[in-house]
Scaffold this active site. Structure first.
Site, mmCIF file in Angstrom:
data_model
loop_
_atom_site.group_PDB
_atom_site.id
_atom_site.type_symbol
_atom_site.label_atom_id
_atom_site.label_comp_id
_atom_site.label_asym_id
_atom_site.label_seq_id
_atom_site.Cartn_x
_atom_site.Cartn_y
_atom_site.Cartn_z
ATOM 1 N N CYS A 166 20.410 -16.837 20.114
ATOM 2 C CA CYS A 166 19.746 -17.744 19.167
ATOM 3 C C CYS A 166 20.773 -18.378 18.229
ATOM 4 O O CYS A 166 21.342 -17.710 17.366
ATOM 5 C CB CYS A 166 18.694 -16.927 18.418
ATOM 6 S SG CYS A 166 18.147 -17.605 16.843
ATOM 7 N N CYS A 219 20.122 -18.250 14.496
ATOM 8 C CA CYS A 219 20.319 -16.874 13.991
ATOM 9 C C CYS A 219 21.784 -16.646 13.637
ATOM 10 O O CYS A 219 22.102 -16.107 12.578
ATOM 11 C CB CYS A 219 19.928 -15.841 15.049
ATOM 12 S SG CYS A 219 18.185 -15.852 15.496
#
Ligand code: ZN
Length: 148
Positions: free
Chosen positions: A69, A72
């Site tokens: 991600c 993230c």
């Protein structure tokens, strides 16, 4: 009057009782000796996650993330910065939802990054999406009613 709070050691999972007055004095785990309030982002596994979220009496902010991600990874340094700023009021931790998909399922997490603030066994608030450090800090202060 509570004069001690329960804190789960992120390293070994031991529950520690720490006098409130000692929270800022670098308390250590009675079992493994690791520091409990480091200001760093602790890496949790399923066991320490479940124990800490159910037990801890100091606000615990968990970053639900995964290596694939991008947002993230972008948020990680911001999250760490907010953790430092709040090091005497809250603990910051993260859990890799790719390694522990059961956590996402159980908590109904559909998108990451997601922050959940836990306190005394309860989910207090969620903050979705990548955020700058200032927003993360404001979210925690408001949700945990932490004074500056
Ligand atoms: Zn320990």
């Amino acid at each position: 009057m509570t004069d001690a709070v329960k804190l789960t050691c992120a390293t070994c999972g031991q529950t520690n009782r720490v006098p409130v007055a000692k929270l800022t004095a670098g308390p250590k785990c009675g079992s493994c000796g690791d520091r409990l309030m480091t200001g760093n982002v602790a890496e949790l596994d399923m066991r320490t996650h479940d124990k800490a979220t159910r037990t801890d009496e100091v606000p615990l902010v968990v970053d639900y993330w995964a290596p694939w991600c991008g947002p993230c990874r972008m948020m990680a340094p911001e999250f760490a910065k907010a953790g430092k700023a709040l090091s005497s009021n809250a603990r910051f931790a993260k859990i890799n939802t790719e390694d522990f998909p059961g956590v996402s399922q159980r908590l109904g997490i559909r998108g990451i990054p997601l922050l959940i603030l836990w306190h005394k066994g309860r989910e207090v608030a969620r903050l979705a999406g990548a955020r700058p450090a200032g927003e993360i800090e404001a979210f925690v202060r408001k949700a945990a009613a932490v004074r500056s």
